[in-house]
Write a protein that holds these residues in place. Structure first.
Motif, PDB file in Angstrom:
ATOM      1  N   TYR A  92       0.843  -1.189   0.000  1.00 44.32           N
ATOM      2  CA  TYR A  92       0.000   0.000   0.000  1.00 44.32           C
ATOM      3  C   TYR A  92       0.879   1.240   0.000  1.00 44.32           C
ATOM      4  O   TYR A  92       1.872   1.293   0.721  1.00 44.32           O
ATOM      5  N   VAL A  93       0.487   2.240  -0.789  1.00 41.03           N
ATOM      6  CA  VAL A  93       1.154   3.539  -0.768  1.00 41.03           C
ATOM      7  C   VAL A  93       0.102   4.567  -0.388  1.00 41.03           C
ATOM      8  O   VAL A  93      -0.961   4.653  -1.021  1.00 41.03           O
ATOM      9  N   PHE A  94       0.399   5.338   0.647  1.00 35.74           N
ATOM     10  CA  PHE A  94      -0.496   6.377   1.137  1.00 35.74           C
ATOM     11  C   PHE A  94       0.069   7.721   0.704  1.00 35.74           C
ATOM     12  O   PHE A  94       1.195   8.067   1.063  1.00 35.74           O
ATOM     13  N   ILE A  95      -0.708   8.474  -0.058  1.00 36.00           N
ATOM     14  CA  ILE A  95      -0.256   9.751  -0.599  1.00 36.00           C
ATOM     15  C   ILE A  95      -1.047  10.869   0.058  1.00 36.00           C
ATOM     16  O   ILE A  95      -2.285  10.868   0.037  1.00 36.00           O
ATOM     17  N   ALA A  96      -0.322  11.819   0.628  1.00 36.32           N
ATOM     18  CA  ALA A  96      -0.952  12.949   1.300  1.00 36.32           C
ATOM     19  C   ALA A  96      -1.602  13.876   0.278  1.00 36.32           C
ATOM     20  O   ALA A  96      -1.109  14.038  -0.837  1.00 36.32           O
ATOM     21  N   ARG A  97      -2.697  14.500   0.687  1.00 36.27           N
ATOM     22  CA  ARG A  97      -3.354  15.515  -0.116  1.00 36.27           C
ATOM     23  C   ARG A  97      -3.301  16.833   0.650  1.00 36.27           C
ATOM     24  O   ARG A  97      -2.795  16.890   1.764  1.00 36.27           O
ATOM     25  N   MET A  98      -3.835  17.887   0.067  1.00 32.21           N
ATOM     26  CA  MET A  98      -3.759  19.220   0.667  1.00 32.21           C
ATOM     27  C   MET A  98      -4.308  19.250   2.102  1.00 32.21           C
ATOM     28  O   MET A  98      -3.780  19.950   2.943  1.00 32.21           O
ATOM     29  N   ASP A  99      -5.358  18.485   2.364  1.00 27.37           N
ATOM     30  CA  ASP A  99      -6.019  18.531   3.669  1.00 27.37           C
ATOM     31  C   ASP A  99      -5.412  17.596   4.707  1.00 27.37           C
ATOM     32  O   ASP A  99      -5.793  17.649   5.876  1.00 27.37           O
ATOM     33  N   THR A 100      -4.500  16.734   4.334  1.00 25.93           N
ATOM     34  CA  THR A 100      -4.007  15.692   5.237  1.00 25.93           C
ATOM     35  C   THR A 100      -3.407  16.252   6.521  1.00 25.93           C
ATOM     36  O   THR A 100      -3.662  15.731   7.603  1.00 25.93           O
ATOM     37  N   ALA A 101      -2.636  17.309   6.432  1.00 22.96           N
ATOM     38  CA  ALA A 101      -1.938  17.843   7.609  1.00 22.96           C
ATOM     39  C   ALA A 101      -2.890  18.517   8.591  1.00 22.96           C
ATOM     40  O   ALA A 101      -2.614  18.539   9.790  1.00 22.96           O
ATOM     41  N   ASP A 102      -4.019  19.036   8.107  1.00 24.98           N
ATOM     42  CA  ASP A 102      -4.882  19.857   8.964  1.00 24.98           C
ATOM     43  C   ASP A 102      -6.258  19.277   9.247  1.00 24.98           C
ATOM     44  O   ASP A 102      -6.965  19.783  10.110  1.00 24.98           O
ATOM     45  N   ILE A 103      -6.649  18.220   8.540  1.00 20.44           N
ATOM     46  CA  ILE A 103      -7.990  17.671   8.724  1.00 20.44           C
ATOM     47  C   ILE A 103      -8.111  17.054  10.119  1.00 20.44           C
ATOM     48  O   ILE A 103      -7.125  16.625  10.706  1.00 20.44           O
ATOM     49  N   ALA A 104      -9.320  17.014  10.633  1.00 18.74           N
ATOM     50  CA  ALA A 104      -9.553  16.432  11.959  1.00 18.74           C
ATOM     51  C   ALA A 104      -9.137  14.960  11.960  1.00 18.74           C
ATOM     52  O   ALA A 104      -9.329  14.241  10.971  1.00 18.74           O
ATOM     53  N   TRP A 105      -8.552  14.525  13.051  1.00 16.59           N
ATOM     54  CA  TRP A 105      -8.040  13.153  13.155  1.00 16.59           C
ATOM     55  C   TRP A 105      -9.113  12.094  12.887  1.00 16.59           C
ATOM     56  O   TRP A 105      -8.870  11.162  12.114  1.00 16.59           O
ATOM     57  N   PRO A 106     -10.327  12.207  13.470  1.00 17.13           N
ATOM     58  CA  PRO A 106     -11.349  11.182  13.177  1.00 17.13           C
ATOM     59  C   PRO A 106     -11.710  11.125  11.690  1.00 17.13           C
ATOM     60  O   PRO A 106     -11.954  10.054  11.144  1.00 17.13           O
ATOM     61  N   ARG A 107     -11.711  12.270  11.013  1.00 19.89           N
ATOM     62  CA  ARG A 107     -12.024  12.295   9.584  1.00 19.89           C
ATOM     63  C   ARG A 107     -10.917  11.608   8.783  1.00 19.89           C
ATOM     64  O   ARG A 107     -11.186  10.876   7.831  1.00 19.89           O
ATOM     65  N   LEU A 108      -9.661  11.837   9.159  1.00 17.83           N
ATOM     66  CA  LEU A 108      -8.547  11.174   8.486  1.00 17.83           C
ATOM     67  C   LEU A 108      -8.657   9.654   8.646  1.00 17.83           C
ATOM     68  O   LEU A 108      -8.495   8.908   7.688  1.00 17.83           O
ATOM     69  N   LEU A 109      -8.958   9.214   9.859  1.00 14.13           N
ATOM     70  CA  LEU A 109      -9.132   7.776  10.105  1.00 14.13           C
ATOM     71  C   LEU A 109     -10.292   7.214   9.292  1.00 14.13           C
ATOM     72  O   LEU A 109     -10.183   6.122   8.719  1.00 14.13           O
ATOM     73  N   ASP A 110     -11.405   7.943   9.232  1.00 14.25           N
ATOM     74  CA  ASP A 110     -12.559   7.479   8.453  1.00 14.25           C
ATOM     75  C   ASP A 110     -12.220   7.371   6.968  1.00 14.25           C
ATOM     76  O   ASP A 110     -12.598   6.403   6.310  1.00 14.25           O
TER      77      ASP A 110
END
Length: 122
Positions: A92-110
């Motif tokens: 698996y490769v996980f690629i960050a997007r513009m919102d990755t650094a600032d989005i709420a943690w529960p939303r990132l997990l979802d």
């Protein structure tokens, strides 16, 4: 109600060299607001009983501080979710997007969880 025996957890190994990332690029892709996840089954003797995980953030995301924060958040989310929703023998490769650094943690997990579930269903 789930118990410890319901989930099969396995080891997660890091992808570190460019050819590994390029191999995964030609697999399946799931896009979400906070991240992009690419997955591909390993072939041959390298298959094994573990999953591979790589993390990247392009300069479009921001400066080095922002990119590093985004990758740290992706690594932690993958550490939590990949053993539960990933498949052994896959990379698996996980690629960050513009919102990755600032989005709420529960939303990132979802977002990551829904992407991994979609990739596992295919």
């Amino acid at each position: 109600m789930t118990s410890e025996t319901d989930t099969t957890e396995f080891e997660v190994a890091r992808l570190r060299v460019r050819p590994q990332f390029l191999y995964v690029r030609h697999g399946k892709t799931e896009r979400r607001k906070a991240l992009l996840v690419q997955a591909r089954r390993r072939k041959g003797e390298a298959r094994g009983g573990h999953a591979g995980a790589g993390f990247t953030a392009t300069k479009k995301i921001g400066n080095a501080v922002t990119r590093n924060r985004a990758k740290r958040r992706l690594r932690e989310a993958a550490r939590v979710l990949l053993p539960q929703h990933g498949k052994p023998g896959w990379d698996y490769v996980f690629i960050a997007r513009m919102d990755t650094a600032d989005i709420a943690w529960p939303r990132l997990l979802d977002d990551m969880e829904s992407a991994l579930i979609s990739l596992a269903a295919d």
